[in-house]
Design a protein around this motif. Structure first.
Motif, PDB file in Angstrom:
ATOM      1  N   UNK A   1      53.396  73.543  93.381  1.00 12.40           N
ATOM      2  CA  UNK A   1      54.363  72.275  93.058  1.00 12.40           C
ATOM      3  C   UNK A   1      54.047  71.368  94.096  1.00 12.40           C
ATOM      4  N   UNK A   2      53.523  70.200  93.434  1.00 12.49           N
ATOM      5  CA  UNK A   2      53.293  69.052  94.598  1.00 12.49           C
ATOM      6  C   UNK A   2      54.462  68.316  94.731  1.00 12.49           C
ATOM      7  N   UNK A   3      54.869  68.240  96.126  1.00  8.70           N
ATOM      8  CA  UNK A   3      55.954  67.683  96.521  1.00  8.70           C
ATOM      9  C   UNK A   3      55.732  66.349  97.402  1.00  8.70           C
TER      10      UNK A   3
ATOM     11  N   UNK B   1      49.208  76.727  87.011  1.00  5.16           N
ATOM     12  CA  UNK B   1      49.765  75.607  86.547  1.00  5.16           C
ATOM     13  C   UNK B   1      49.704  74.610  87.919  1.00  5.16           C
ATOM     14  N   UNK B   2      49.818  73.319  87.789  1.00  4.42           N
ATOM     15  CA  UNK B   2      49.910  72.601  88.733  1.00  4.42           C
ATOM     16  C   UNK B   2      50.738  71.369  88.367  1.00  4.42           C
ATOM     17  N   UNK B   3      51.946  71.358  89.270  1.00  8.41           N
ATOM     18  CA  UNK B   3      53.070  70.452  88.889  1.00  8.41           C
ATOM     19  C   UNK B   3      53.333  69.415  89.942  1.00  8.41           C
ATOM     20  N   UNK B   4      53.940  68.150  89.545  1.00  9.44           N
ATOM     21  CA  UNK B   4      54.444  67.391  90.702  1.00  9.44           C
ATOM     22  C   UNK B   4      55.628  67.145  90.427  1.00  9.44           C
ATOM     23  N   UNK B   5      56.375  66.483  91.588  1.00 11.72           N
ATOM     24  CA  UNK B   5      57.969  66.285  91.289  1.00 11.72           C
ATOM     25  C   UNK B   5      58.206  64.852  90.611  1.00 11.72           C
ATOM     26  N   UNK B   6      57.164  64.363  90.079  1.00  4.72           N
ATOM     27  CA  UNK B   6      57.595  63.034  89.320  1.00  4.72           C
ATOM     28  C   UNK B   6      56.250  62.314  88.983  1.00  4.72           C
ATOM     29  N   UNK B   7      56.337  61.212  87.996  1.00  2.00           N
ATOM     30  CA  UNK B   7      55.222  60.323  87.842  1.00  2.00           C
ATOM     31  C   UNK B   7      54.403  59.845  88.458  1.00  2.00           C
ATOM     32  N   UNK B   8      55.136  59.410  89.664  1.00  2.00           N
ATOM     33  CA  UNK B   8      54.440  58.561  90.737  1.00  2.00           C
ATOM     34  C   UNK B   8      53.225  59.439  91.428  1.00  2.00           C
ATOM     35  N   UNK B   9      53.527  60.683  91.797  1.00  2.71           N
ATOM     36  CA  UNK B   9      52.513  61.545  92.382  1.00  2.71           C
ATOM     37  C   UNK B   9      51.795  61.927  91.290  1.00  2.71           C
ATOM     38  N   UNK B  10      52.110  62.112  90.129  1.00  2.00           N
ATOM     39  CA  UNK B  10      51.114  62.681  88.968  1.00  2.00           C
ATOM     40  C   UNK B  10      50.101  61.519  88.745  1.00  2.00           C
TER      41      UNK B  10
ATOM     42  N   UNK C   1      42.465  64.871  91.016  1.00  3.43           N
ATOM     43  CA  UNK C   1      43.124  66.335  91.272  1.00  3.43           C
ATOM     44  C   UNK C   1      43.814  66.682  89.997  1.00  3.43           C
ATOM     45  N   UNK C   2      43.698  68.097  89.823  1.00  2.00           N
ATOM     46  CA  UNK C   2      44.243  68.605  88.706  1.00  2.00           C
ATOM     47  C   UNK C   2      45.706  68.443  88.635  1.00  2.00           C
ATOM     48  N   UNK C   3      46.343  67.986  87.719  1.00  2.00           N
ATOM     49  CA  UNK C   3      47.933  68.028  87.583  1.00  2.00           C
ATOM     50  C   UNK C   3      48.203  68.347  85.901  1.00  2.00           C
ATOM     51  N   UNK C   4      48.959  69.528  85.922  1.00  2.00           N
ATOM     52  CA  UNK C   4      49.291  69.789  84.711  1.00  2.00           C
ATOM     53  C   UNK C   4      50.551  69.314  83.948  1.00  2.00           C
ATOM     54  N   UNK C   5      51.398  69.035  84.712  1.00  2.00           N
ATOM     55  CA  UNK C   5      52.709  68.327  84.023  1.00  2.00           C
ATOM     56  C   UNK C   5      53.647  67.773  85.310  1.00  2.00           C
ATOM     57  N   UNK C   6      54.427  66.862  85.112  1.00  2.00           N
ATOM     58  CA  UNK C   6      55.404  66.126  85.864  1.00  2.00           C
ATOM     59  C   UNK C   6      56.704  66.860  85.688  1.00  2.00           C
ATOM     60  N   UNK C   7      57.345  67.286  86.788  1.00  2.14           N
ATOM     61  CA  UNK C   7      58.757  67.748  86.643  1.00  2.14           C
ATOM     62  C   UNK C   7      59.671  67.147  87.373  1.00  2.14           C
ATOM     63  N   UNK C   8      60.199  65.672  86.932  1.00  2.00           N
ATOM     64  CA  UNK C   8      60.803  64.913  87.671  1.00  2.00           C
ATOM     65  C   UNK C   8      62.154  65.499  88.429  1.00  2.00           C
ATOM     66  N   UNK C   9      62.453  65.452  89.659  1.00  2.00           N
ATOM     67  CA  UNK C   9      63.613  66.108  90.179  1.00  2.00           C
ATOM     68  C   UNK C   9      64.856  65.237  89.749  1.00  2.00           C
TER      69      UNK C   9
END
Length: 394
Positions: free
Chosen positions: A114-116, A157-166, A174-182
């Protein structure tokens, strides 16, 4: 579902990460799930949470420049806990030693990175901005993206905390599978908490009349937040319009901040406000939130301000730009005090009642932390089911 978060950034006296995890632990417990955190500590210890969940502290060396945090190194204590707990999902967010420990663990769980944050934007982009263009700095640190790619290949899976980081990380390959906005604790923030008397008092402390523009700056005193640039912008705008700023925060740059605003008639620094209800009243009683960091990965403070009915003045890139509602916000060229000052002036010139109504509409659309948790659980449940089905076929 049982989730284990191997989190090097969790500490009892920590900031946003601790707040996010503690709240997430409570919400998941209410949903019937369990979140267990494995964090570095001064000694091995277990802390049970009354509402459900627990913290396993693993003895680890402290971070050299911040004793509040620790550094994982030995794999055995962590993998031993993972074996014993046997989670359905194991999360990791540190790109250093923990990324490899979790990535190499051979348990049955879905492994989620989870990318923060964005270390390139937070550090090299800021350190070298006076000597090289953003593109040149990106090229020079492409090795870091390649480094991440090696451990990310070990995760399901590789996630980010929102679309900006994605967007930012994806553009680097960088591999990103989905954004999970906080999300935020919506119940604490509302335009209904606006207090005209408090607003007048804050303006008086800034030595300004009631018809002035009252800006709120909220965040720690750290170079990444670019408070000197924001202060320059407020002072530039102040040459044209009546505007003041109250800045709430503390940090390593506090002494420099105090020195910078010494003699400034309309800017005031305040210590952090930890009482949520009091902070919500202050936030709702200002006229706009101003923010300086283009490296912000998500923009929780911007979301809290929006939920309080505040217009935003934010950089045109980063997490705050992603959450800002264009009908009630002004964006400016990142890192430019001149552009920021122009955005302040534009906001002041807008029709106040119309701006207030637009901001109150935006407040109703701010994402809650419960919505974030529910989306994350749904995503993980699908991954767990798919992995178990694949294991049965094999």
């Amino acid at each position: 579902m049982r989730i284990v978060d191997v989190n090097e950034f969790y500490a009892p006296a920590g900031g946003g990460v601790r707040t996010y995890i503690d709240r997430k632990m409570s919400i998941l417990s209410e949903m019937g799930h369990e979140l267990i955190v494995v964090a570095p500590g001064r000694a091995d210890a277990v802390e049970e949470r009354p509402g459900g969940g627990r913290i396993h502290y693993v003895k680890a060396p402290v971070l050299p420049f911040d004793a509040n945090y620790g550094l994982f190194w030995d794999a055995a204590p962590i993998t031993g806990l993972l074996d014993a707990i046997d989670p359905d999902v194991v999360e990791c967010c540190s790109p250093w030693r923990p990324a490899w420990i979790v990535g190499d663990w051979q348990g049955r769980a879905v492994k989620s990175f989870f990318m923060h944050n964005d270390n390139v934007a937070a550090y090299p982009q800021r350190w070298f901005e006076s000597v090289a263009s953003p593109g040149r700095i990106e090229d020079a640190f492409a090795w870091y993206s390649r480094y991440m790619g090696r451990f990310l290949a070990k995760y399901d899976t590789v996630l980010t905390n929102g679309p900006a980081l994605q967007k930012r990380l994806g553009a680097r390959g960088v591999r990103i599978d989905a954004a999970m906005p906080l999300g935020i604790e919506r119940q604490y923030f509302s335009p209904a908490f606006r207090d005209p008397a408090l607003r007048r008092a804050l303006l008086a402390q800034c030595d300004l009349p009631e018809d002035s523009l009252l800006l709120l700056g909220l965040g720690r005193h750290h170079p990444e937040k670019r408070w000197p640039m924001v202060i320059d912008a407020v002072e530039r705008a102040g040459a044209r319009i009546p505007v003041g700023m109250v800045q709430i925060g503390i940090g390593g740059d506090s002494k420099r901040m105090e020195k910078r605003i010494a003699g400034s008639p309309h800017i005031r620094l305040f210590r952090p406000v930890y009482d949520r209800e009091r902070l919500a009243r202050i936030m709702a009683s200002c006229d706009a939130l101003i923010h300086g960091s283009e490296a912000e990965p998500f923009g929780l403070v911007a979301s809290e301000a929006m939920a309080s009915g505040l217009p935003l003045i934010v950089p045109d890139t980063g997490g705050c730009a992603e959450v800002a509602d264009p009908r009630s916000s002004e964006r400016y060229t990142a890192r430019s005090a001149e552009s920021c000052a122009a955005a302040i002036t534009r906001l002041y010139a807008r029709d106040r009642p119309m701006l207030r109504r637009a901001a109150e509409v935006a407040a109703t659309k701010v994402r809650s932390d419960r919505e974030h948790a529910a989306e994350l659980i749904t995503y993980y449940e699908a991954l767990v089911a798919a992995k178990r089905a694949s294991a049965r076929v094999a």
